[in-house]
Write an enzyme that holds these catalytic residues in place. Structure first.
Site, PDB file in Angstrom:
ATOM      1  N   ASP A   1      -0.629  10.662  -5.818  1.00 31.19           N
ATOM      2  CA  ASP A   1      -1.125  11.805  -6.607  1.00 31.19           C
ATOM      3  C   ASP A   1      -1.983  12.785  -5.818  1.00 31.19           C
ATOM      4  O   ASP A   1      -2.436  12.509  -4.703  1.00 31.19           O
ATOM      5  CB  ASP A   1      -1.998  11.276  -7.748  1.00 31.19           C
ATOM      6  CG  ASP A   1      -3.395  10.854  -7.256  1.00 31.19           C
ATOM      7  OD1 ASP A   1      -3.465  10.142  -6.229  1.00 31.19           O
ATOM      8  OD2 ASP A   1      -4.391  11.272  -7.856  1.00 31.19           O
TER       9      ASP A   1
ATOM     10  N   ARG B   1       2.432  12.104  -9.616  1.00 33.24           N
ATOM     11  CA  ARG B   1       2.872  10.713  -9.442  1.00 33.24           C
ATOM     12  C   ARG B   1       4.323  10.521  -9.897  1.00 33.24           C
ATOM     13  O   ARG B   1       5.031   9.670  -9.388  1.00 33.24           O
ATOM     14  CB  ARG B   1       1.987   9.746 -10.250  1.00 33.24           C
ATOM     15  CG  ARG B   1       0.568   9.619  -9.718  1.00 33.24           C
ATOM     16  CD  ARG B   1      -0.099   8.395 -10.335  1.00 33.24           C
ATOM     17  NE  ARG B   1      -1.548   8.445 -10.234  1.00 33.24           N
ATOM     18  CZ  ARG B   1      -2.261   8.062  -9.180  1.00 33.24           C
ATOM     19  NH1 ARG B   1      -1.658   7.603  -8.120  1.00 33.24           N
ATOM     20  NH2 ARG B   1      -3.575   8.140  -9.186  1.00 33.24           N
TER      21      ARG B   1
ATOM     22  N   ASP C   1      -3.760   5.824   6.244  1.00 26.70           N
ATOM     23  CA  ASP C   1      -4.195   7.118   6.775  1.00 26.70           C
ATOM     24  C   ASP C   1      -5.214   6.844   7.889  1.00 26.70           C
ATOM     25  O   ASP C   1      -4.828   6.503   9.008  1.00 26.70           O
ATOM     26  CB  ASP C   1      -4.775   7.902   5.584  1.00 26.70           C
ATOM     27  CG  ASP C   1      -5.217   9.309   5.896  1.00 26.70           C
ATOM     28  OD1 ASP C   1      -4.665   9.920   6.816  1.00 26.70           O
ATOM     29  OD2 ASP C   1      -6.123   9.821   5.205  1.00 26.70           O
TER      30      ASP C   1
ATOM     31  N   PHE D   1      -1.022  16.314   3.641  1.00 24.96           N
ATOM     32  CA  PHE D   1      -1.344  15.697   2.351  1.00 24.96           C
ATOM     33  C   PHE D   1      -0.075  15.525   1.527  1.00 24.96           C
ATOM     34  O   PHE D   1       0.572  16.492   1.137  1.00 24.96           O
ATOM     35  CB  PHE D   1      -2.381  16.514   1.588  1.00 24.96           C
ATOM     36  CG  PHE D   1      -2.998  15.731   0.463  1.00 24.96           C
ATOM     37  CD1 PHE D   1      -4.025  14.828   0.707  1.00 24.96           C
ATOM     38  CD2 PHE D   1      -2.513  15.862  -0.838  1.00 24.96           C
ATOM     39  CE1 PHE D   1      -4.572  14.077  -0.328  1.00 24.96           C
ATOM     40  CE2 PHE D   1      -3.065  15.115  -1.875  1.00 24.96           C
ATOM     41  CZ  PHE D   1      -4.094  14.229  -1.611  1.00 24.96           C
TER      42      PHE D   1
ATOM     43  N   LYS E   1       0.478   7.221   8.618  1.00 22.69           N
ATOM     44  CA  LYS E   1       0.090   8.446   9.331  1.00 22.69           C
ATOM     45  C   LYS E   1      -0.671   8.045  10.587  1.00 22.69           C
ATOM     46  O   LYS E   1      -1.905   8.063  10.601  1.00 22.69           O
ATOM     47  CB  LYS E   1      -0.879   9.261   8.474  1.00 22.69           C
ATOM     48  CG  LYS E   1      -0.310   9.994   7.321  1.00 22.69           C
ATOM     49  CD  LYS E   1      -1.435  10.879   6.766  1.00 22.69           C
ATOM     50  CE  LYS E   1      -1.225  11.239   5.357  1.00 22.69           C
ATOM     51  NZ  LYS E   1      -2.417  11.898   4.766  1.00 22.69           N
TER      52      LYS E   1
ATOM     53  N   GLU F   1       0.851  -1.194   0.000  1.00 22.59           N
ATOM     54  CA  GLU F   1       0.000   0.000   0.000  1.00 22.59           C
ATOM     55  C   GLU F   1       0.890   1.249   0.000  1.00 22.59           C
ATOM     56  O   GLU F   1       2.040   1.202   0.446  1.00 22.59           O
ATOM     57  CB  GLU F   1      -0.901  -0.071   1.256  1.00 22.59           C
ATOM     58  CG  GLU F   1      -1.735   1.136   1.584  1.00 22.59           C
ATOM     59  CD  GLU F   1      -2.816   1.456   0.547  1.00 22.59           C
ATOM     60  OE1 GLU F   1      -2.479   1.600  -0.625  1.00 22.59           O
ATOM     61  OE2 GLU F   1      -3.975   1.626   0.966  1.00 22.59           O
ATOM     62  N   ASP F   2       0.352   2.369  -0.487  1.00 18.37           N
ATOM     63  CA  ASP F   2       1.135   3.616  -0.465  1.00 18.37           C
ATOM     64  C   ASP F   2       1.078   4.279   0.910  1.00 18.37           C
ATOM     65  O   ASP F   2       2.102   4.575   1.512  1.00 18.37           O
ATOM     66  CB  ASP F   2       0.697   4.584  -1.580  1.00 18.37           C
ATOM     67  CG  ASP F   2      -0.791   4.953  -1.517  1.00 18.37           C
ATOM     68  OD1 ASP F   2      -1.544   4.368  -0.708  1.00 18.37           O
ATOM     69  OD2 ASP F   2      -1.202   5.836  -2.295  1.00 18.37           O
TER      70      ASP F   2
END
Ligand code: 5GP
Length: 181
Positions: A165, A171, A109, A158, A137, A105-106
Site C-alpha cells: 500500500d 493493495r 528495503d 516506491f 531492493k 515478507e512483501d
C-alpha cells in the site's frame, strides 16, 4: 475479464499479474522441494508479515504442496509516510519452538524490519528460519539480510499493488508498479 482500477493512473507498471503468478509458482515448487521432509505432525510454519505480504502469502500457500500451516506477525515501520521511520513495531502471539519457519515478507528495503523480526523469532528457538520476500531492493540495504527465496529484484523506488500500500491504498491492484512522486 481483467479488473479496471481507477486508482492506477499514477502508477508505472513493473510486474503484471501473470508475471507475479508465474514467479510465485516457481518459488512454491522450490519451497516444496526444499522442505520435502515436512509432515502433518511437523509441518512448515509460514509466518506472514502483515499487512503487505497477505496477498503474496495467500497465493504462495496455494502453490506449496507439502504440509504447512500459517500464522501472522504485524510489523510496521512506514506509518503513513513514504520513508521508513527507523522504528519497527512488532506484534505477535506465536509458538514456534522447534519448528521450521518460513518468514513471508512483501519487501526487503533497508533490511531493518526483517532483521528485527528475525532477531525476535530466533529468541523463540525455531528449528530453522528462512526468509521469503516477494521484492528485494538491494540498493536500499542498510542492514544485512539474506533472503532464501526472492520473487523479484526491484529498483530503489516506491512500489505499490498486490497487497502493498501507500496510506492503505492500492493493495487491491492485481499487478505491481512504481507510485509516481
Ligand atoms: P525495511 O525495514 O526493510 O526498510 O522496510 C520494509 C518494509 O517497509 C516493507 O515490509 C514494506 O512494508 C515497507 N516498504 C519498503 N519499501 C516499500 C515500497 O517501495 N513500497 C511500500 N508500499 N512499502 C515499502
Amino acid at each position: 475479464m481483467a479488473k479496471e482500477h481507477k486508482q492506477s493512473s499514477a502508477i508505472t507498471p513493473l510486474f503484471s499479474a501473470e508475471a507475479i503468478e508465474n514467479r510465485i509458482r516457481e518459488i512454491g515448487t522450490e519451497i516444496s522441494l526444499d522442505f520435502a521432509s515436512a509432515t502433518t505432525e511437523s509441518p512448515l510454519l509460514l509466518i506472514v508479515v502483515l499487512k503487505g505480504a497477505f496477498i503474496f502469502a495467500a497465493d504462495l500457500l496455494r502453490t506449496i504442496t507439502i504440509p504447512c500451516i500459517v500464522d501472522f506477525i504485524h510489523a510496521s515501520s512506514y506509518g503513513s509516510r513514504k520513508i521508513s521511520s527507523g522504528n519497527v513495531t512488532i506484534k505477535h502471539n506465536l509458538a514456534i519452538e522447534g519448528r521450521d519457519i518460513l518468514l513471508v515478507e512483501d519487501i526487503v528495503d533497508t533490511g531493518l524490519t526483517i532483521q528485527q523480526v528475525t532477531a525476535e523469532l530466533m529468541t523463540m528457538k525455531p528449528a530453522s528460519l528462512s526468509i521469503c520476500t516477494l521484492l528485494d531492493k538491494p540498493e536500499a540495504r542498510k542492514h544485512p539480510v539474506v533472503a532464501r527465496y526472492t520473487g523479484f529484484i526491484v529498483p530503489n523506488a516506491f512500489i505499490v499493488g498486490y497487497g502493498i500500500d501507500f496510506n492503505e491504498q492500492y493493495r487491491g491492484l492485481p499487478s505491481l508498479g512504481v507510485l509516481d512522486s
